[in-house]
Design a protein around this motif. Structure first.
Motif, short mmCIF file in Angstrom:
data_model
loop_
_atom_site.label_atom_id
_atom_site.label_comp_id
_atom_site.label_asym_id
_atom_site.label_seq_id
_atom_site.Cartn_x
_atom_site.Cartn_y
_atom_site.Cartn_z
N MET A 196 0.93 -1.17 -0.05
CA MET A 196 -0.22 0.16 -0.20
C MET A 196 0.83 1.02 -0.03
SD MET A 196 -2.99 1.05 2.69
CE MET A 196 -4.13 -0.27 2.19
N HIS A 197 0.53 2.24 -0.74
CA HIS A 197 1.39 3.44 -1.07
C HIS A 197 0.81 4.49 0.01
CE1 HIS A 197 3.75 6.62 -3.27
NE2 HIS A 197 2.82 7.22 -2.58
N ILE A 198 1.99 4.87 0.96
CA ILE A 198 1.61 5.62 2.16
C ILE A 198 2.78 6.65 2.06
CG2 ILE A 198 1.65 5.81 4.68
CD1 ILE A 198 0.49 3.33 5.11
N GLU A 199 2.23 8.03 2.23
CA GLU A 199 3.26 9.00 2.50
C GLU A 199 3.24 9.71 3.66
OE1 GLU A 199 2.90 12.00 -0.93
OE2 GLU A 199 1.42 10.44 -1.85
N LEU A 200 4.43 10.02 4.24
CA LEU A 200 4.53 10.44 5.58
C LEU A 200 4.97 11.94 5.26
CD1 LEU A 200 6.07 7.52 7.78
CD2 LEU A 200 3.64 8.27 7.31
N ILE A 201 4.27 13.15 5.76
CA ILE A 201 4.69 14.37 5.65
C ILE A 201 4.68 14.96 6.81
CG2 ILE A 201 4.12 16.45 4.46
CD1 ILE A 201 2.07 14.48 2.75
N GLY A 202 5.71 15.97 7.21
CA GLY A 202 5.80 16.80 8.22
C GLY A 202 6.52 16.26 9.41
N PRO A 203 6.72 16.87 10.53
CA PRO A 203 7.63 16.34 11.43
C PRO A 203 7.44 15.13 11.81
CG PRO A 203 5.91 18.08 12.58
CD PRO A 203 5.83 17.78 11.14
N ALA A 204 8.67 14.27 12.42
CA ALA A 204 8.43 13.05 12.79
C ALA A 204 9.32 12.59 14.06
CB ALA A 204 9.14 12.04 11.57
N HIS A 205 9.59 13.70 14.79
CA HIS A 205 10.42 13.79 16.06
C HIS A 205 9.48 13.13 17.01
CE1 HIS A 205 8.29 17.17 17.69
NE2 HIS A 205 8.52 17.58 16.52
N ALA A 206 10.32 12.53 18.20
CA ALA A 206 9.49 11.77 19.22
C ALA A 206 8.54 13.02 19.91
CB ALA A 206 10.37 11.51 20.43
N ALA B 221 -0.71 21.19 3.71
CA ALA B 221 0.16 22.22 4.45
C ALA B 221 -0.35 22.65 5.93
CB ALA B 221 0.05 23.38 3.30
N ALA B 222 -1.69 22.80 6.08
CA ALA B 222 -2.32 23.07 7.32
C ALA B 222 -1.91 22.19 8.35
CB ALA B 222 -3.77 23.36 7.22
N LEU B 223 -1.97 21.13 8.12
CA LEU B 223 -1.97 19.96 9.15
C LEU B 223 -0.42 19.56 9.34
CD1 LEU B 223 -4.63 17.43 8.52
CD2 LEU B 223 -4.67 19.28 10.14
N SER B 224 0.48 19.61 8.37
CA SER B 224 1.80 18.96 8.73
C SER B 224 2.56 20.00 9.12
CB SER B 224 2.33 18.69 7.11
OG SER B 224 2.45 19.94 6.29
N ARG B 225 2.20 21.27 9.60
CA ARG B 225 3.08 22.19 10.19
C ARG B 225 3.36 21.72 11.70
NH1 ARG B 225 0.34 26.37 7.47
NH2 ARG B 225 -1.35 26.51 8.98
N ASP B 226 2.54 21.05 12.31
CA ASP B 226 2.61 20.53 13.84
C ASP B 226 2.53 19.08 13.85
OD1 ASP B 226 2.80 23.53 14.81
OD2 ASP B 226 0.69 23.67 14.31
N TYR B 227 1.93 18.44 12.89
CA TYR B 227 1.82 17.36 13.03
C TYR B 227 2.50 16.20 12.07
CZ TYR B 227 -2.05 18.90 15.72
OH TYR B 227 -2.92 19.71 16.60
N GLN B 228 2.68 14.84 12.20
CA GLN B 228 3.04 14.08 11.07
C GLN B 228 1.62 13.55 10.50
OE1 GLN B 228 6.36 10.52 10.61
NE2 GLN B 228 4.77 10.18 12.16
N VAL B 229 1.63 13.64 9.02
CA VAL B 229 0.48 13.35 8.30
C VAL B 229 0.60 12.15 7.37
CG1 VAL B 229 -1.08 14.25 6.62
CG2 VAL B 229 -0.33 15.59 8.43
N ALA B 230 -0.21 11.16 7.64
CA ALA B 230 0.05 10.11 6.87
C ALA B 230 -1.13 10.07 5.79
CB ALA B 230 0.01 8.71 7.66
N VAL B 231 -0.80 9.98 4.38
CA VAL B 231 -1.92 9.72 3.58
C VAL B 231 -1.61 8.69 2.74
CG1 VAL B 231 -2.66 12.28 3.51
CG2 VAL B 231 -0.63 11.44 2.02
N TYR B 232 -2.69 8.02 2.21
CA TYR B 232 -2.34 6.65 1.39
C TYR B 232 -3.33 6.71 0.35
CZ TYR B 232 -6.18 4.35 3.81
OH TYR B 232 -7.71 4.22 4.29
#
Length: 265
Positions: free
Chosen positions: A1-11, A34-45
């Motif tokens: 399944m194709h998944i993209e991770l966008i945005g910060p990924a720190h602990a 753009a709005a969500l990935s400033r503060d969250y890691q976003v996974a879209v698939y």
């Protein structure tokens, strides 16, 4: 399944999993990224059998299957705890994941969703199915925006819609795949299970949605133990596209309230 991770990924960063409707494509969520990935890691698939997740779906394919394969794909990416934001079919996947993987789902947002299929929505789906079977992919694709967008928005965005029609026709998921996914959606019913969904849930609906009556979200709110509903007056079934600024603000406000609650809990 194709998944993209966008945005910060720190602990410590929260992960948001975005699940589209019947189209199944990650690109549906472009207005939110753009709005969500400033503060969250976003996974879209791209859902199985669509887009870059090409596959042939089996007979009897179900919402439970869709939830299980998404949970597995996320685990393979190292994601074990997240909020799920789902539109229509994606909302059903979110609820099924909350039931089947409660330790992984922190909360859920259900956009223009339902507890069980409304008679009007069933009629719309039957019309779409008949168009596909009798008139073919081109007619099916041309009719699709009528169920998704308000008439005034369609009138002002004809060039965009024509370009999308051509793209969707060229990359159509296939008749059988679409029908397996549609039948899975039409068959799912959370009437007897909703009380077991303990996670906090935000329900967002549009009052001019042609496909899913906004009252379906009210019924879903009454069935879920910890749900609240917000009604947008305009935007159609895909108001996350047509009224993205308003939609994004509602989403971010709820996520921030959840952050505050988690800190104070």
């Amino acid at each position: 399944m194709h998944i993209e991770l966008i945005g910060p990924a720190h602990a410590g960063v929260r992960t948001l999993v975005l699940s589209a409707g019947l189209g199944g494509l990650a690109s549906f969520w472009h207005p939110q990224i753009a709005a969500l990935s400033r503060d969250y890691q976003v996974a879209v698939y791209d859902q199985r059998g669509t887009g870059r997740s090409a596959d042939t779906l089996p007979e009897g394919y179900s919402i439970k299957d869709m939830a299980a394969e998404l949970a597995q794909a996320l685990a393979e990416k190292g994601l074990e705890r997240y909020e799920v934001i789902g539109h229509a079919l994606g909302g059903a996947i979110a609820m099924q994941m909350a039931l089947d993987f409660p330790e992984r789902v922190r909360g859920l947002v259900i956009v223009n969703g339902w507890l069980r299929l409304d008679a009007h929505t069933r009629r719309c789906f039957n019309v779409r199915q008949t168009l596909l079977l009798r008139a073919g992919v081109e007619s099916f694709v041309q009719a699709q925006p009528l169920f998704l967008y308000p008439a005034d928005w369609l009138s002002e965005n004809q060039a965009r819609i024509e370009a999308e029609d051509a793209l969707h026709a060229a990359h159509f998921q296939g008749r059988d795949n679409f029908l397996h996914r549609l039948h899975a959606l039409m068959a799912c019913d959370f009437t007897t299970q909703a009380q077991a969904i303990a996670q906090p849930a935000l329900l967002i609906c549009s009052q001019d949605d042609l496909l899913v009556p906004w009252t379906c979200s009210q019924k879903l709110e009454r069935a879920l133990p910890h749900a609240s509903v917000i009604k947008m007056p305009w935007g159609g079934h895909a108001m996350s596209v047509t009224a993205s600024d308003e939609f994004n603000l509602l989403l971010l406000n709820w996520l921030q309230e959840r952050s505050t609650h988690d800190v104070n809990a």
